[in-house]
Design a protein around this motif. Sequence first.
Motif, short mmCIF file in Angstrom:
data_model
loop_
_atom_site.label_atom_id
_atom_site.label_comp_id
_atom_site.label_asym_id
_atom_site.label_seq_id
_atom_site.Cartn_x
_atom_site.Cartn_y
_atom_site.Cartn_z
N GLU A 175 0.87 -1.18 0.00
CA GLU A 175 0.00 0.00 0.00
C GLU A 175 0.90 1.22 0.00
OE1 GLU A 175 -3.62 0.65 1.12
OE2 GLU A 175 -4.23 -1.36 1.77
N ILE A 176 0.52 2.18 -0.83
CA ILE A 176 1.35 3.38 -0.94
C ILE A 176 0.45 4.60 -0.78
CG2 ILE A 176 1.16 3.33 -3.47
CD1 ILE A 176 3.97 4.50 -3.63
N THR A 177 0.92 5.58 0.00
CA THR A 177 0.23 6.87 0.08
C THR A 177 1.16 7.91 -0.53
OG1 THR A 177 -0.94 6.22 2.08
CG2 THR A 177 -0.85 8.58 1.60
N ILE A 178 0.66 8.55 -1.57
CA ILE A 178 1.46 9.55 -2.28
C ILE A 178 0.85 10.91 -1.97
CG2 ILE A 178 2.38 10.25 -4.53
CD1 ILE A 178 1.72 7.41 -5.55
N SER A 179 1.53 11.65 -1.10
CA SER A 179 1.07 12.99 -0.70
C SER A 179 2.24 13.70 -0.05
CB SER A 179 -0.09 12.89 0.29
OG SER A 179 0.37 12.41 1.54
N PRO A 180 2.21 15.02 -0.06
CA PRO A 180 3.28 15.78 0.61
C PRO A 180 3.30 15.49 2.12
CG PRO A 180 1.98 17.24 -0.79
CD PRO A 180 1.27 15.91 -0.76
N THR A 218 9.77 14.97 -6.14
CA THR A 218 10.69 14.08 -6.87
C THR A 218 9.99 12.77 -7.24
OG1 THR A 218 12.45 14.99 -5.55
CG2 THR A 218 12.97 12.99 -6.78
N LYS A 219 9.27 12.20 -6.28
CA LYS A 219 8.56 10.93 -6.51
C LYS A 219 7.51 11.08 -7.60
CE LYS A 219 10.19 7.66 -3.95
NZ LYS A 219 10.72 6.46 -4.65
N PHE A 223 7.31 8.95 -11.06
CA PHE A 223 6.16 8.15 -11.50
C PHE A 223 5.69 8.58 -12.89
CE2 PHE A 223 5.09 7.41 -6.82
CZ PHE A 223 5.41 6.06 -6.85
N PHE A 224 5.92 9.88 -13.21
CA PHE A 224 5.44 10.41 -14.49
C PHE A 224 6.44 10.18 -15.62
CE2 PHE A 224 3.53 13.85 -17.22
CZ PHE A 224 2.26 13.31 -17.27
N ASP A 225 7.55 9.57 -15.31
CA ASP A 225 8.52 9.18 -16.32
C ASP A 225 7.98 7.91 -16.98
OD1 ASP A 225 10.89 9.79 -17.53
OD2 ASP A 225 12.09 9.59 -15.70
N GLU A 226 7.80 7.95 -18.29
CA GLU A 226 7.25 6.79 -19.00
C GLU A 226 8.07 5.53 -18.72
OE1 GLU A 226 6.99 7.48 -23.17
OE2 GLU A 226 6.17 5.50 -23.58
N HIS A 227 7.38 4.45 -18.36
CA HIS A 227 8.08 3.21 -18.06
C HIS A 227 7.17 2.01 -18.30
CE1 HIS A 227 5.96 4.20 -14.30
NE2 HIS A 227 5.95 2.89 -14.06
N PHE A 243 2.33 7.73 -14.27
CA PHE A 243 1.32 8.02 -13.25
C PHE A 243 1.54 9.41 -12.68
CE2 PHE A 243 0.25 8.51 -8.82
CZ PHE A 243 -1.12 8.28 -8.86
N THR A 244 0.46 10.09 -12.36
CA THR A 244 0.59 11.32 -11.57
C THR A 244 -0.60 11.47 -10.62
OG1 THR A 244 0.94 13.73 -11.62
CG2 THR A 244 -0.54 12.83 -13.29
N THR A 245 -0.34 12.11 -9.49
CA THR A 245 -1.44 12.57 -8.65
C THR A 245 -2.19 13.67 -9.41
OG1 THR A 245 0.25 13.99 -7.66
CG2 THR A 245 -0.47 12.10 -6.35
#
Length: 157
Positions: free
Chosen positions: A58-63, A72-73, A77-81, A128-130
């Motif tokens: 489980e991951i929480t992506i927030s400041p 940075t994260k 995530f927004f780097d195509e992969h 991916f992006t928030t």
Amino acid sequence: MKAYFYDNLPGDQRLPHDSGREVTVSDLEKVGVLYFRIPELEGVNALASERGYKNRDEITISPEKMGAIYETKVKQFFDEHLHEDEEIRYIRDGAGYFDVRNEGDEWIRIKLVKDDLIILPAGIYHRFTTDDTDYIQAMRLFKEEPQVDASQPHRRA
Ligand code: KMT
Ligand code: NI
């Protein structure tokens, strides 16, 4: 869930970038992306065991949760992969965008909110992006230990 072609215009990645050209669940299926709305964790457990998933986190992506490394994260995530195996993402709270390449290399943007689940096929180029709320909590499900082959180019030649 809402899916549409990305507008490819400059500007913050967290903004909708909605071209107005809609993409349906069956269009997503054509690129191998499966969408489900699953309100109970039991449904996710059943799907995961049917498809042979062995790991999850489980991951929480927030400041708030990530502090100084958040920006940075989000850029990473927004780097195509791509991933070598099929993977599942199940949104527990908040919202975010998965962009996936279609067969013509166009970006399809998939907005996911709580209880949305997508299955990304092995080898699909994505990012991916928030969104502008800067908050998502997601479960990531893996068939094996998470692995990205660093020798694979991030972008198609
Ligand atoms: C991915 O595969 O790019 C991610 O898992 C992004 C974070 S999960 C919301
Ligand atoms: Ni990924």
